[in-house]
Design a protein around this motif. Sequence first.
Motif, short mmCIF file in Angstrom:
data_model
loop_
_atom_site.label_atom_id
_atom_site.label_comp_id
_atom_site.label_asym_id
_atom_site.label_seq_id
_atom_site.Cartn_x
_atom_site.Cartn_y
_atom_site.Cartn_z
N CYS A 161 0.85 -1.19 0.00
CA CYS A 161 0.00 0.00 0.00
C CYS A 161 0.89 1.23 0.00
O CYS A 161 2.10 1.14 0.12
CB CYS A 161 -0.93 0.01 1.22
SG CYS A 161 -0.06 0.14 2.80
N VAL A 183 -5.54 -1.15 3.84
CA VAL A 183 -4.77 -2.31 3.38
C VAL A 183 -3.86 -2.84 4.49
O VAL A 183 -3.90 -4.02 4.83
CB VAL A 183 -3.94 -1.95 2.12
CG1 VAL A 183 -3.09 -3.14 1.69
CG2 VAL A 183 -4.84 -1.49 1.00
N SER A 236 -10.18 -4.68 1.79
CA SER A 236 -8.99 -4.07 1.21
C SER A 236 -8.17 -5.10 0.44
O SER A 236 -8.28 -6.29 0.68
CB SER A 236 -8.13 -3.44 2.31
OG SER A 236 -7.69 -4.44 3.20
N LEU A 237 -7.36 -4.62 -0.50
CA LEU A 237 -6.56 -5.51 -1.35
C LEU A 237 -5.14 -4.99 -1.49
O LEU A 237 -4.92 -3.78 -1.53
CB LEU A 237 -7.19 -5.58 -2.76
CG LEU A 237 -8.56 -6.24 -2.89
CD1 LEU A 237 -9.10 -6.02 -4.29
CD2 LEU A 237 -8.47 -7.72 -2.57
N PRO A 238 -4.17 -5.89 -1.62
CA PRO A 238 -2.78 -5.47 -1.75
C PRO A 238 -2.37 -5.22 -3.21
O PRO A 238 -2.91 -5.85 -4.12
CB PRO A 238 -2.04 -6.71 -1.24
CG PRO A 238 -2.92 -7.86 -1.64
CD PRO A 238 -4.34 -7.35 -1.57
N VAL A 239 -1.46 -4.28 -3.41
CA VAL A 239 -0.82 -4.11 -4.72
C VAL A 239 0.68 -3.99 -4.47
O VAL A 239 1.11 -3.19 -3.64
CB VAL A 239 -1.34 -2.86 -5.47
CG1 VAL A 239 -0.75 -2.80 -6.87
CG2 VAL A 239 -2.86 -2.86 -5.55
N VAL A 240 1.47 -4.76 -5.20
CA VAL A 240 2.91 -4.85 -4.90
C VAL A 240 3.67 -3.60 -5.30
O VAL A 240 3.47 -3.04 -6.38
CB VAL A 240 3.52 -6.07 -5.62
CG1 VAL A 240 4.99 -6.19 -5.29
CG2 VAL A 240 2.80 -7.35 -5.24
N ASN A 241 4.55 -3.19 -4.42
CA ASN A 241 5.46 -2.06 -4.65
C ASN A 241 6.55 -2.51 -5.64
O ASN A 241 7.31 -3.44 -5.37
CB ASN A 241 6.07 -1.70 -3.30
CG ASN A 241 6.97 -0.48 -3.36
OD1 ASN A 241 7.56 -0.19 -4.39
ND2 ASN A 241 7.06 0.22 -2.25
N ASP A 297 -5.04 -12.71 -4.12
CA ASP A 297 -5.24 -11.28 -4.37
C ASP A 297 -4.09 -10.66 -5.15
O ASP A 297 -4.14 -9.47 -5.47
CB ASP A 297 -5.41 -10.53 -3.04
CG ASP A 297 -6.78 -10.80 -2.41
OD1 ASP A 297 -7.73 -11.07 -3.16
OD2 ASP A 297 -6.88 -10.75 -1.17
N LEU A 298 -3.05 -11.45 -5.42
CA LEU A 298 -1.91 -10.92 -6.17
C LEU A 298 -1.64 -11.81 -7.37
O LEU A 298 -1.94 -13.00 -7.35
CB LEU A 298 -0.66 -10.89 -5.27
CG LEU A 298 -0.70 -9.90 -4.11
CD1 LEU A 298 0.47 -10.14 -3.17
CD2 LEU A 298 -0.67 -8.47 -4.63
#
Lengths: 498, 98, 499
Positions: free
Chosen positions: A32, A49, A56-61, A300-301
């Motif tokens: 996040c 997140v 909520s959902l994760p998005v990779v850095n 989720d990823l």
Amino acid sequence: MSLNYDSALEIYEPTLGLEVHVELNTNSKMFCGCATEFGAQPNTQTCPVCLGLPGSLPVVNKRAIESTILIGLALNCSIAPFSRFARKNYFYPDMPKNFQTSQYDEPICVNGSLDVEIETDEGNKVFKVEIERVHMEEDTGKSLHVGGSTGRIHGADYSLLDYNRAGIPLVEIVTKIVPNTGKYAPLVARGYVAALRDILRSLKVSDVKMEQGSLRCDVNLSLSKRGSGVLGTRSETKNVNSLRSVERAVTGEIVRQANRLQSGEKVVQETRHFLEESGQTRPGRSKEQAEDYRYFPEPDLVPVAPDGKWIEELRKSLPEKPAERRKRLQQAWAVPDKEMRAMVNAELLDTVEQTVLLGADPTRARSWWLGEISRIANERSVLPTDLITVSDVAQIIELITKGELTDKLARQVVEGVIAKEGTPSQVIAKRSLKVVSDDSQLMKAIAEAIAAAPETAQKVRDGNIPAAGALIGAVMKLTGGQADAARVRQLLLKHLGQ
Amino acid sequence: MAAISRDEVANLARLARISMSDAELDHLAGEMDVILGAVARVQEVAGADVPPTSHPLAVSNVTRDDVVTPSLTPEQALSGAPASSEQRFKVPKILGEE
Amino acid sequence: MSIRDNAWQMAAALNNKEISAVELTNQHYEQINAVDKDVHAFLYLDKEGALLQAKEVDKKRAAGERLSPLAGVPLALKDVMTQKDVPTTCGSKILENWRPPYDSTVVTKLKDAGVIILGKTNMDEFAMGSSTENSAFGPTHNPWDLTRIPGGSGGGSSASLAAFEAPLAIGTDTGGSIRQPAAVTGTVGVKPTYGGVSRYGLVAFSSSLDQAGPCARTVLDAALLHQVIAGFDPKDSTSINQALPDVVAATKKLDIKGMKIGVVKQLAGEGYQKGVENKFNEAIAELVKLGAEIIELSCPNFEYALAAYYLIAPSECSSNLARFDSIRFGLRVGDDKVKSAEEVMNLTRQAGFGREVKRRIILGTYALSSGYYDAYYGSAQKVRTLIKQDFDNAFAKCDVLVSPTAPTTAFKIGEKSNDPLAMYLNDIATIPVNMAGIGGMSLPCGLAEEDNLPVGFQIMSPAMKDDRMYLVGGALEAALLSKWGKPILDFAPKLAGSK
């Protein structure tokens, strides 16, 4: 009768395994956009997140992935063409989702190695530590245990949770087992963590501050009876938080396990905690049943599948390896092994190099940073670079080289700069610290010194050159230390017919 | 023979952190047995040559740039908490470390 | 203008200033006041927020601002989507009174489009169920017959449409939770291609299967709503970065001549009610009349879909629902200052979760545990591959696939609540779509002769070809409407107090 370290090693051979967790220094968290500042007010860097709020959902850095690939490349790993995140399921209050998003059977980097050079009885020796995997995961929050008599987790009345750290990107670097280190096991463990830290620092991917927890080490250790060839049961000592502690934890575990085995007991496979004060370890809470983490691919990823082009771009950006750089600098500066190690141990190699790059003489740069400046820094418990800038030191050294400052005067300049009296030139002006370069002024002082010690002067005239030392000293005193001793000597000897 | 024992169900409840009364465990063990009997048929067709699908999408490398975005205020973050103190989530005492 | 109108008609009336958004919203609240004591579609009404939103839309319209096509039209939101500061319970006691501090992406898009959110609708707890009986807050009743279930998990959303409490609703579909309720209430429900609509703010049941979608009384209304909520979302890593095909144009086309429509052999026969099969076959006959080519084909692995689903969904849910732990939000039970955090967590989850949720958590925990993973979760994932292959093969031969949506019409409340396996069979025809991540639609195709209750017709389209199901659905709907002479909901008995 209990075994000490040496007698333990006569009977048992230790096998090491090291797991290092590194907090990456990304601006935002792993999954996040929350900030990652150390020491922020509690729960000011959280969002749905990283609090694990429903929905909520994760998005990779992206930078976290790149940092991890860089670490893998620097450790000679293969970068997996396909890698995935997995959920590691277990409940703990500091873990918002009650699963940790990690990597399991499909890590991003595998099969690397790191050479660790340590001093042995037979001189320096290189141990190749093989790396099993480098993978990405996320950090947990922090808990504060309140009440009770000890303030520790046991006996606390309640706990308070701050999730600022939850979701900060972590990279876990796991070695394969490190065999055949014998009595050097503690040094190899320490050397490995130190070498790893240097690499991470050179990559600029982490602050690698062990005291702040941005680099944490778990030490796995088992003993096998010499010659048996059978690996023993291992213990895992958690969160060993300084290089010295790594060394002590290994030593302590060797002795503890050897004594257990020697008295016919078994080593229990368990998690232990390192006690900073005693250098011993104590067992963690024993679990009635083993945890079952129920890993499965994180739905989720999506997978991370770095293509060759991406990897090559990252490879091109790799800095020189710390060990190679060290060799190159040692040669270029003609530094003996011992001095080189001192510089590395004091973590001043970068600083000295920067000073040299500004034109300073390497020997002088080294001796100023490691000598006078380090001494003052130690007294005040700060870093040398907190006291004075590289460019100020370079400037001072330049003045010494030109003969405009003596070492003694330079020390006063350094002192002045540290006392915030200004730049080196301002300090020189304020304190009038110029070398007396006027020969007539020096001759006056020489005459005075000879007059005060005529017998000594006669000895010099008679050919006893070493006797001149006392006269030179007297001249230096008369000029308040602002004379160039070499010039004084030259003039004095000439004056006395030598 | 039952596919799953009552003790196994009790262990699963422990892993899943759900307290269960004896009656609940008995009831659930019976139901689980029936359900597992029905779902076990997936094994009939799942040969070694069939690759697993964990996700309907075949995309990869979805990432975000390393940019900081606004967080919740601490008040918002703590707004749903059953208990809080000193700007932190307050929980009963925690037993032991991980 | 009547509340029985379709959403697109309401939108037109708003646009022509025949009615204001505030008036339209109030009319719907009146209807809710009149009938919801019997239907119980809603868990929460946000009248204040809705009227504020409506005023805003009216102001913009008066100012001549360009508005989105559905601006001012009311909508019922399934209580599984977060809406900032509005209670979001997922039908569970464990979330009672939780007000999320953020909007789901779907809600953000609805608000941006000026769609008026009337309130939150009832559902099976955490979307686990096919009857809405698993709600912790009591069941929803089917407006066709109040003693019957409205389907599930999104029974509240579909019932609100059938009871004319809202012209539009949002549902979520993990194994049929949009389509099966649509089928048994005589409404339309669409499960978009997985990734077509953002899951951000959709409280997860099974992440790899969940998908939010539009519910309405007509295919065109569903298409209009679909356009509002679809689109790539950078907050959802699994959302597709590709434009939704023009589903509105597809719906309006009404020409399916030459289209190849596949009938799946495995989604018929044993277990399917006679009247359901009859209505399905009559609809097929209509499609033939419209010039479509019917192809019968086999998807042999669909036989295993239900079993695989009841391993994958519980496995993912056992992990997704771990966060309900009494610490950061929601219920806390047993905190007597003596018990530990672990004990309180255990007691909270015991008290907060209902029976079906516990059953699935335990089942999922088992399927993922060491020693059983390969046999259960692992095998189920392989079945998933086989189902995808079946769809690939089928779509190589035809444009869309069709089947009855649910094997039976609405059953009686309480009839199956003690038999989980019988309950699970309701999803037998809808689950394959979720397993493959493709699109699925249910629209009414008549009333079963045995019970005079609506039957659902399911259309399945390949991933990101959602327009195809709208094309076929729009054409079939028009054909059936002209055959019946009036919309199917006009055959339903009038609810007491209803307009």
